[in-house]
Motif scaffolding. Structure first.
Motif, PDB file in Angstrom:
ATOM      1  N   ILE A 149      24.947  39.587  48.266  1.00 54.43           N
ATOM      2  CA  ILE A 149      23.952  40.428  47.608  1.00 54.43           C
ATOM      3  C   ILE A 149      22.595  39.754  47.742  1.00 54.43           C
ATOM      4  O   ILE A 149      22.452  38.574  47.409  1.00 54.43           O
ATOM      5  CB  ILE A 149      24.266  40.608  46.106  1.00 54.43           C
ATOM      6  N   LYS A 150      21.611  40.498  48.227  1.00 58.73           N
ATOM      7  CA  LYS A 150      20.230  40.009  48.265  1.00 58.73           C
ATOM      8  C   LYS A 150      19.411  40.887  47.338  1.00 58.73           C
ATOM      9  O   LYS A 150      19.483  42.118  47.409  1.00 58.73           O
ATOM     10  CB  LYS A 150      19.647  40.088  49.676  1.00 58.73           C
ATOM     11  N   MET A 151      18.621  40.226  46.461  1.00 58.48           N
ATOM     12  CA  MET A 151      17.775  40.941  45.508  1.00 58.48           C
ATOM     13  C   MET A 151      16.356  40.420  45.590  1.00 58.48           C
ATOM     14  O   MET A 151      16.136  39.268  45.958  1.00 58.48           O
ATOM     15  CB  MET A 151      18.287  40.747  44.089  1.00 58.48           C
ATOM     16  N   ARG A 200      26.416  43.277  51.401  1.00 61.49           N
ATOM     17  CA  ARG A 200      27.313  43.197  52.553  1.00 61.49           C
ATOM     18  C   ARG A 200      28.667  42.613  52.167  1.00 61.49           C
ATOM     19  O   ARG A 200      28.751  41.789  51.269  1.00 61.49           O
ATOM     20  CB  ARG A 200      26.689  42.339  53.650  1.00 61.49           C
ATOM     21  N   ILE A 201      29.689  43.049  52.885  1.00 62.33           N
ATOM     22  CA  ILE A 201      31.030  42.480  52.776  1.00 62.33           C
ATOM     23  C   ILE A 201      31.441  42.054  54.177  1.00 62.33           C
ATOM     24  O   ILE A 201      31.414  42.869  55.100  1.00 62.33           O
ATOM     25  CB  ILE A 201      32.038  43.498  52.198  1.00 62.33           C
ATOM     26  N   ASN A 202      31.782  40.788  54.331  1.00 62.62           N
ATOM     27  CA  ASN A 202      32.127  40.232  55.653  1.00 62.62           C
ATOM     28  C   ASN A 202      31.044  40.522  56.686  1.00 62.62           C
ATOM     29  O   ASN A 202      31.335  40.838  57.833  1.00 62.62           O
ATOM     30  CB  ASN A 202      33.478  40.764  56.124  1.00 62.62           C
ATOM     31  N   GLY A 203      29.783  40.441  56.256  1.00 61.64           N
ATOM     32  CA  GLY A 203      28.662  40.610  57.164  1.00 61.64           C
ATOM     33  C   GLY A 203      28.298  42.050  57.471  1.00 61.64           C
ATOM     34  O   GLY A 203      27.319  42.303  58.159  1.00 61.64           O
ATOM     35  N   ILE A 226      27.797  47.486  52.849  1.00 64.27           N
ATOM     36  CA  ILE A 226      28.757  48.219  52.033  1.00 64.27           C
ATOM     37  C   ILE A 226      28.594  49.709  52.317  1.00 64.27           C
ATOM     38  O   ILE A 226      27.484  50.229  52.335  1.00 64.27           O
ATOM     39  CB  ILE A 226      28.552  47.920  50.534  1.00 64.27           C
ATOM     40  N   GLN A 227      29.705  50.383  52.554  1.00 66.81           N
ATOM     41  CA  GLN A 227      29.705  51.812  52.853  1.00 66.81           C
ATOM     42  C   GLN A 227      30.020  52.601  51.580  1.00 66.81           C
ATOM     43  O   GLN A 227      31.083  52.399  50.979  1.00 66.81           O
ATOM     44  CB  GLN A 227      30.744  52.134  53.933  1.00 66.81           C
ATOM     45  N   PRO A 228      29.129  53.501  51.157  1.00 68.03           N
ATOM     46  CA  PRO A 228      29.347  54.237  49.914  1.00 68.03           C
ATOM     47  C   PRO A 228      30.615  55.094  49.906  1.00 68.03           C
ATOM     48  O   PRO A 228      31.193  55.326  48.848  1.00 68.03           O
ATOM     49  CB  PRO A 228      28.116  55.134  49.785  1.00 68.03           C
ATOM     50  N   ASP A 229      31.079  55.540  51.070  1.00 66.83           N
ATOM     51  CA  ASP A 229      32.263  56.396  51.126  1.00 66.83           C
ATOM     52  C   ASP A 229      33.551  55.610  51.360  1.00 66.83           C
ATOM     53  O   ASP A 229      34.621  56.185  51.499  1.00 66.83           O
ATOM     54  CB  ASP A 229      32.107  57.459  52.218  1.00 66.83           C
ATOM     55  N   GLN A 230      33.453  54.303  51.365  1.00 69.94           N
ATOM     56  CA  GLN A 230      34.600  53.427  51.602  1.00 69.94           C
ATOM     57  C   GLN A 230      35.145  52.915  50.270  1.00 69.94           C
ATOM     58  O   GLN A 230      34.391  52.669  49.343  1.00 69.94           O
ATOM     59  CB  GLN A 230      34.170  52.240  52.471  1.00 69.94           C
ATOM     60  N   ASN A 231      36.455  52.763  50.162  1.00 73.85           N
ATOM     61  CA  ASN A 231      37.070  52.134  48.993  1.00 73.85           C
ATOM     62  C   ASN A 231      37.277  50.652  49.288  1.00 73.85           C
ATOM     63  O   ASN A 231      37.664  50.286  50.393  1.00 73.85           O
ATOM     64  CB  ASN A 231      38.414  52.779  48.666  1.00 73.85           C
ATOM     65  N   TYR A 232      37.043  49.809  48.280  1.00 75.29           N
ATOM     66  CA  TYR A 232      37.191  48.368  48.430  1.00 75.29           C
ATOM     67  C   TYR A 232      38.113  47.837  47.329  1.00 75.29           C
ATOM     68  O   TYR A 232      38.118  48.353  46.213  1.00 75.29           O
ATOM     69  CB  TYR A 232      35.839  47.664  48.330  1.00 75.29           C
ATOM     70  N   PHE A 233      38.877  46.797  47.634  1.00 75.40           N
ATOM     71  CA  PHE A 233      39.677  46.116  46.636  1.00 75.40           C
ATOM     72  C   PHE A 233      38.786  45.110  45.917  1.00 75.40           C
ATOM     73  O   PHE A 233      38.046  44.368  46.564  1.00 75.40           O
ATOM     74  CB  PHE A 233      40.848  45.355  47.277  1.00 75.40           C
ATOM     75  N   VAL A 234      38.869  45.082  44.586  1.00 73.73           N
ATOM     76  CA  VAL A 234      38.093  44.147  43.782  1.00 73.73           C
ATOM     77  C   VAL A 234      39.049  43.474  42.810  1.00 73.73           C
ATOM     78  O   VAL A 234      39.761  44.149  42.068  1.00 73.73           O
ATOM     79  CB  VAL A 234      36.975  44.870  42.987  1.00 73.73           C
ATOM     80  N   ASP A 250      26.032  31.447  50.152  1.00 77.95           N
ATOM     81  CA  ASP A 250      24.993  32.479  50.180  1.00 77.95           C
ATOM     82  C   ASP A 250      25.492  33.842  49.711  1.00 77.95           C
ATOM     83  O   ASP A 250      25.063  34.869  50.177  1.00 77.95           O
ATOM     84  CB  ASP A 250      24.382  32.569  51.571  1.00 77.95           C
ATOM     85  N   ARG A 251      26.403  33.849  48.722  1.00 76.54           N
ATOM     86  CA  ARG A 251      26.917  35.125  48.216  1.00 76.54           C
ATOM     87  C   ARG A 251      25.856  35.890  47.424  1.00 76.54           C
ATOM     88  O   ARG A 251      25.847  37.110  47.402  1.00 76.54           O
ATOM     89  CB  ARG A 251      28.141  34.908  47.339  1.00 76.54           C
ATOM     90  N   PHE A 252      24.982  35.173  46.732  1.00 74.54           N
ATOM     91  CA  PHE A 252      23.937  35.807  45.932  1.00 74.54           C
ATOM     92  C   PHE A 252      22.608  35.153  46.272  1.00 74.54           C
ATOM     93  O   PHE A 252      22.459  33.940  46.145  1.00 74.54           O
ATOM     94  CB  PHE A 252      24.230  35.656  44.434  1.00 74.54           C
ATOM     95  N   ILE A 253      21.658  35.966  46.711  1.00 72.38           N
ATOM     96  CA  ILE A 253      20.349  35.441  47.088  1.00 72.38           C
ATOM     97  C   ILE A 253      19.289  36.235  46.351  1.00 72.38           C
ATOM     98  O   ILE A 253      19.237  37.463  46.434  1.00 72.38           O
ATOM     99  CB  ILE A 253      20.115  35.576  48.612  1.00 72.38           C
TER     100      ILE A 253
END
Length: 82
Positions: free
Chosen positions: A2-4, A14-17, A20-28, A77-80
């Motif tokens: 996440i960059k803010m 981003r996930i794995n570079g 993030i796709q709004p229409d995609q489901n992700y495991f959390v 670099d997960r959160f910037i």
């Protein structure tokens, strides 16, 4: 990752570079407290699927430290925040 900006507006996520796709489901993986809206995380309230593993976070921590004496910290670099 996440960059803010300085006002905490998300510049990129981003996930794995890949973005993030709004229409995609992700495991959390998260705690039941957060999944049920704790700490105002209401976006977890209605998941597409929910897998309750019946394994408390505190037990995971206890189990981990019974095998590991010391945690080595590492900055990544997960959160910037720019």
């Amino acid at each position: 990752q996440i960059k803010m900006d300085k006002s905490f507006k998300v510049i990129s996520a981003r996930i794995n570079g890949k973005p993030i796709q709004p229409d995609q489901n992700y495991f959390v993986a998260t705690s039941d407290y957060l999944q049920q809206g704790g700490d105002s995380m209401n976006f977890f309230n209605n998941p597409v699927n929910l897998y309750d593993i019946d394994y408390k976070l505190r037990n995971a921590i206890i189990d981990y430290f019974q095998k590991t004496d010391t945690i080595k910290s590492q900055q990544d670099d997960r959160f910037i925040k720019e």
